[in-house]
Scaffold this motif. Structure first.
Motif, PDB file in Angstrom:
ATOM      1  N   GLY A 536       0.819  -1.205   0.000  1.00 23.06           N
ATOM      2  CA  GLY A 536       0.000   0.000   0.000  1.00 23.06           C
ATOM      3  C   GLY A 536       0.852   1.254   0.000  1.00 23.06           C
ATOM      4  O   GLY A 536       0.581   2.214  -0.739  1.00 23.06           O
ATOM      5  N   CYS A 601      -4.086  -1.246   6.560  1.00 25.14           N
ATOM      6  CA  CYS A 601      -4.352  -1.452   5.130  1.00 25.14           C
ATOM      7  C   CYS A 601      -5.676  -0.819   4.714  1.00 25.14           C
ATOM      8  O   CYS A 601      -5.795  -0.285   3.605  1.00 25.14           O
ATOM      9  N   SER A 605      -5.769   1.942   1.850  1.00 26.96           N
ATOM     10  CA  SER A 605      -6.615   1.677   0.681  1.00 26.96           C
ATOM     11  C   SER A 605      -7.613   2.808   0.456  1.00 26.96           C
ATOM     12  O   SER A 605      -7.865   3.208  -0.693  1.00 26.96           O
TER      13      SER A 605
END
Length: 655
Positions: A536, A601, A605
């Motif tokens: 990421g 995450c 995201s």
């Protein structure tokens, strides 16, 4: 004459019968063993007693007697064994081989041999005409007795304890083959420490450098275990097993009632402080940023970014001291130490930071990625090195070189990033930085996979990664935005969707590769979560895009999720883990990285999606604001042209 013949025949039959009896009974000899018997303690032994030729069962009587104690061991009489005649100590322990007696075998089987069974045994066989006997000696009973403590051991975390194990035997310690301490867990048996052939062998890495024998006491048969710096995971049942020749014996020790230590309480307090400060400071920042006092809002925002994360860093650090899970501790501590960089990049007031907005944004997120990559692969390299004995020297050298190249790339990036932050106006440094950072970040992902596959036993797959390496460079280095706009004349929405698909595909391949490479590792899932977060960060760096252009409400919502929500989730997870381990002796979660990096995450995201679809989010916001203000839907051609120009803005800016 006839009478004389009858009389003669009668005498002849009598003579023949007497001769037959004489032949059967004369000279039968009862035999026994050739020498004294040595019997293991607790085993079974056969005391031999037999004749060469079978004897008639009629009138046969066999008596076994313990001569030194003058006690009756067993009797065979009137065609059957007579256990009712046995001395009490031999009930259910001394047996004839009943079906063998008719063949002349009168041996006795003595079960569960005791130390007091040592002595002389007489086997005496009677027939109607005569008798004979043999004497058998049990010379010694080899015994090995291991004893420990009858009471469980209680301790606080961090204390040193002793688990007792004493080998009471006539066997000298130098003749003891092995002494092993094992912890019997629900799902596995953990080898704690082994004493084998006068050498102490460390076992499971969880107990390395924390367990030892009392070396000076070993000659006395003292194999007690000294366990240092007790952890909550140490709670359970331990077995000390001693092997000497054909004998073995064991004892158990129980470690229970592990109470809260001072460090436990400190970690709990730090978690509460981290979550509380995140909530309070975020509320104060939200109230202050609506006013015109930008300085105070900026100060509060810096506090939201730094204070909760620094506190969580120390919470995970102390947790690592208590529990000692190296991979989890290092990964979580490094993440919270570097996390303020990610939050500073995403902060709404970051445009007020000193220096060029574009330069600062690019540098801080790039710096976090490089530093965190260094930490992650250093821990993985350490894990490989601990298992490197099974590798060929050439493989070890190759893996070390790959690791060195990755670290060198990250160090060069870090040096140039720090140089640009200090002298960002220097065009030459800026050009060199772009070149080094671009090449470095394009090269790093394939190098990471090759390193992982070679280091963790999947070398053939590493060759596949090496084969697709040029293709990966082509995909990342090619100016797709320029090709889509000038050659294919693609719409902005198509370009952004294509770029999102490319990012998802590349990151999914990378994460799956981590899963395949580390599938044999116990903490595989934890490493996969770390890899997902690392990818990421890589996506954000590759996009090279500002997050400062988004207005309310989306950006601030996402920012609050990252600065407050993630801290709350992780602090609660850490407190739950600590309390459950102290109370039940078991982990609430197998690996805290699953919570820490999964929640991170989600934040990363969300940021990536906002960056990629920024124009359409802004359109939606403007449309919503016009609806609320009652503005007509139709816009002037000038505004439409301006929006079209905004949509054509590149996601990946090139020189």
């Amino acid at each position: 004459m006839f009478c004389v013949i009858l009389h003669f025949n009668s005498h002849l039959h009598k003579c023949m019968f007497v001769a037959a009896l004489f032949m059967i009974c004369e000279g039968f000899l009862v035999k026994g063993p050739s020498g004294p018997l040595i019997v293991p303690l607790g085993s079974s032994v056969v005391l031999p007693c037999y004749v060469d030729d079978p004897l008639p069962l009629k009138g046969l009587k066999v008596i076994w007697v313990r001569t030194d104690a003058n006690t009756l061991v067993h009797v065979f009489q009137d065609y059957e064994s007579r256990p009712d005649a046995q001395y009490q100590d031999y009930h259910d322990r001394a047996h004839f081989f009943t079906d063998k007696i008719k063949h002349g075998n009168f041996s006795l089987r003595l079960e569960n041999v005791r130390a007091e069974d040592k002595g002389f045994y007489r086997c005496k066989v009677y027939t109607e005409q005569e008798s004979d006997e043999t004497l058998i000696q049990i010379k010694s009973v080899e015994h090995l007795m291991v004893s420990g403590s009858n009471h469980p051991v209680s301790a606080y975390v961090g204390e040193d304890i002793t688990l007792n194990c004493f080998a009471d035997s006539h066997i000298p310690p130098e003749e003891i083959d092995e002494v092993s301490w094992r912890k019997t867990d629900k799902n596995e048996i953990i080898q704690v420490l082994v004493f084998e052939k006068n050498k102490i062998i460390p076992a499971d890495e969880r107990y390395r450098h924390r367990v030892d024998f009392f070396t000076a006491e070993i000659p006395k048969g003292n194999f007690s275990l000294r366990l240092k710096s007790v952890r909550t995971e140490d709670k359970g049942v331990y077995m000390c097993q001693v092997f000497a020749g054909n004998f073995s014996a064991n004892t158990t020790a129980v470690l229970e009632q592990l109470g809260f230590s001072v460090l436990h309480i400190i970690v709990l307090i730090l978690c509460i402080v981290a979550s509380g400060s995140a909530l309070v400071l975020s509320v104060l920042w939200y109230l202050k940023q609506r006013s015109s006092n930008t300085t105070k809002a900026l100060f509060l925002q810096m506090s939201v970014v730094t204070v909760p994360n620094v506190v969580m860093f120390f919470a995970f650090l102390f947790w690592g001291v208590i529990e000692g899970f190296l991979s989890e501790t290092v990964a979580c501590c490094a993440h919270y130490f570097l996390r303020p960089l990610l939050l500073l990049w995403a902060a709404p007031h970051s445009k007020h930071f000193p220096g060029s907005r574009e330069t600062v944004v690019h540098c801080i997120i790039h710096l976090q990625y490089s530093l965190f990559t260094n930490v992650v692969h250093s821990v993985l390299f350490k894990s490989f090195w601990e298992k490197s004995l099974r590798y060929e020297e050439s493989d070890k050298v190759l893996i070390t070189i790959l690791f060195g190249i990755m670290i060198l790339i990250c160090i060069v990036n870090i040096v140039f990033l720090l140089a640009e932050l200090i002298t960002y106006k220097d065009v030459r440094i800026h050009v060199v930085l772009d070149l080094v950072s671009d090449i470095g970040h394009d090269v790093l992902p394939p190098l990471q996979l090759i390193f992982l596959f070679y280091a963790f036993g999947a070398a053939r797959r590493a060759l596949f990664v090496l084969g697709v390496f040029p293709l990966f460079l082509t995909l990342t280095r090619y100016d797709w935005n320029k090709a889509c706009v000038e050659k294919l004349q693609c719409s902005s929405l198509f370009r952004r969707a294509a770029w999102l698909s490319f990012m998802i595909t590349v990151n999914a391949i990378m994460v799956y590769s981590y899963l395949i490479a580390l599938e044999k590792e116990k903490d595989c899932v934890g490493w996969v979560c770390v890899a997902a977060f690392l990818q990421g960060l890589w996506g954000i760096v590759v996009l090279k895009h500002s997050f400062d252009d988004l207005d309310l409400p989306f950006r601030r919502v996402v920012y609050l999720i990252g600065s407050v929500g993630v801290v709350l989730v992780n602090s609660v997870a850490l407190m739950t883990e600590l309390i459950m381990k102290v109370v039940d002796g078991e982990r609430a979660m197998e690996d805290l990285r699953k919570v820490v990096f999964s929640s991170e995450c989600l934040f990363v995201s969300s940021v990536l999606l906002l960056i990629i679809f920024e124009p359409y989010i802004k359109k939606f916001q403007q449309h919503f604001q016009r609806e609320a203000a009652g503005t007509p839907h139709n816009l002037s051609n000038q505004n439409q042209a301006a929006e079209e120009m905004c949509e054509l803005r590149s996601l990946r800016e090139t020189e």
